[in-house]
Design an enzyme around this catalytic site. Sequence first.
Site, PDB file in Angstrom:
ATOM      1  N   LYS A 222      56.161  76.096 -82.081  1.00  0.00           N
ATOM      2  CA  LYS A 222      57.023  75.929 -80.916  1.00  0.00           C
ATOM      3  C   LYS A 222      58.465  76.336 -81.190  1.00  0.00           C
ATOM      4  CE  LYS A 222      54.174  72.954 -78.152  1.00  0.00           C
ATOM      5  NZ  LYS A 222      53.872  71.672 -77.548  1.00  0.00           N
ATOM      6  N   ARG A 256      47.524  69.145 -83.240  1.00  0.00           N
ATOM      7  CA  ARG A 256      47.084  70.350 -82.503  1.00  0.00           C
ATOM      8  C   ARG A 256      47.798  71.552 -83.110  1.00  0.00           C
ATOM      9  NH1 ARG A 256      49.000  73.243 -78.196  1.00  0.00           N
ATOM     10  NH2 ARG A 256      47.473  73.996 -76.686  1.00  0.00           N
TER      11      ARG A 256
HETATM   12  C1  7PJ Z   1      50.579  71.039 -75.899  1.00  0.00           C
HETATM   13  C2  7PJ Z   1      49.389  71.003 -75.185  1.00  0.00           C
HETATM   14  C3  7PJ Z   1      51.026  69.856 -76.557  1.00  0.00           C
HETATM   15  C4  7PJ Z   1      49.035  68.802 -75.726  1.00  0.00           C
HETATM   16  C5  7PJ Z   1      50.258  72.973 -75.024  1.00  0.00           C
HETATM   17  C6  7PJ Z   1      51.760  75.412 -76.824  1.00  0.00           C
HETATM   18  C7  7PJ Z   1      51.918  75.191 -75.370  1.00  0.00           C
HETATM   19  N1  7PJ Z   1      48.615  69.895 -75.096  1.00  0.00           N
HETATM   20  N2  7PJ Z   1      49.207  72.223 -74.641  1.00  0.00           N
HETATM   21  N3  7PJ Z   1      50.210  68.766 -76.435  1.00  0.00           N
HETATM   22  N4  7PJ Z   1      51.100  72.285 -75.802  1.00  0.00           N
HETATM   23  N5  7PJ Z   1      48.306  67.676 -75.664  1.00  0.00           N
HETATM   24  O1  7PJ Z   1      50.691  75.336 -77.414  1.00  0.00           O
HETATM   25  O2  7PJ Z   1      52.812  75.727 -77.430  1.00  0.00           O
HETATM   26  O3  7PJ Z   1      52.086  69.774 -77.194  1.00  0.00           O
HETATM   27  S1  7PJ Z   1      50.433  74.621 -74.538  1.00  0.00           S
END
Ligand code: 7PJ
Length: 281
Positions: A222, A256
């Site tokens: 990010k 994640r």
């Molecule tokens: C997140 C997400 C996050 C959860 C995205 C990216 C943008 N779901 N989906 N948490 N970010 N739960 O992957 O940079 O931080 S999309």
Amino acid sequence: MLFGSRTLDLSVPQVMGILNITPDSFSDGGELWSDGQLRLEAVIDRASAMVSAGATLLDIGGESTRPGAATVSSQQELQRVLPVLEALKTRFDVVLSVDTSNPQLMLAASAAGAGLINDVRALCEPGALAAAASAGLPVCLMHMQGMPTTMQKKPAYTDVVEEVSGFLRLRIKACKNSGVGPLLIDPGFGFGKTLSHNLALLARLRELQALQLPILVGLSRKRMLGDIVGRPEKAREAAGIAAAVLAMQNGACIIRTHDVAGMVDAVKVWHAVLLQERAGS
Ligand code: 7PJ
């Protein structure tokens, strides 16, 4: 915790691999597409590499939440995600998560074998609470200030940690009232937050433990990491590992990430030290 038909032990942090199947994904730039078509074989190869590297969840996203990204119709999103779910569920023994706010997809994904609904809009879309309740799957509720197209314009908080946990508390209540659950929570790094907001959330992540739900974090590649280390998206793996280790130390139990192998090693090191510490060094 039970995710559809699979159980994961969240007393050990688990690694969730990101499978972005949008043509305009923020950090893997649509490499899974050619000539306007999603390459299912390429998706399977990427999933396979993540599972071999130790991911126990895969998060499938068919809608880009990148600021300024094109919007997708519900139909398009279903057409992207469902074939991928079908292809992965017969091949890999992992939890398949769908990154969606779309009630129709929540229902269809549950029927197609998904084990988790991951909603960056915390079931705020019309019909989402009811759909998640009938899907009968665990849901990850994420905090976001504003909406993806405009959220980075002027994020503002009096106390970001208090406001994020206050929002999550309300959504948890709404979910309980609608029969949705079990639940996980996520502070939503980068979603309507400045660098300093993101850093405060990471430093004080432990405060979210008061909500007594498993914490998921998404820090991978990010912009907040780019702002700190001055590197482009694909060169932020080390920064992401450092941030994730801090998150684990502060209570996160699902990480994640785009970069599974390195993160799995980081989790192993972190957990080995934890066990030693518990044994009374
Ligand atoms: C997140 C997400 C996050 C959860 C995205 C990216 C943008 N779901 N989906 N948490 N970010 N739960 O992957 O940079 O931080 S999309």
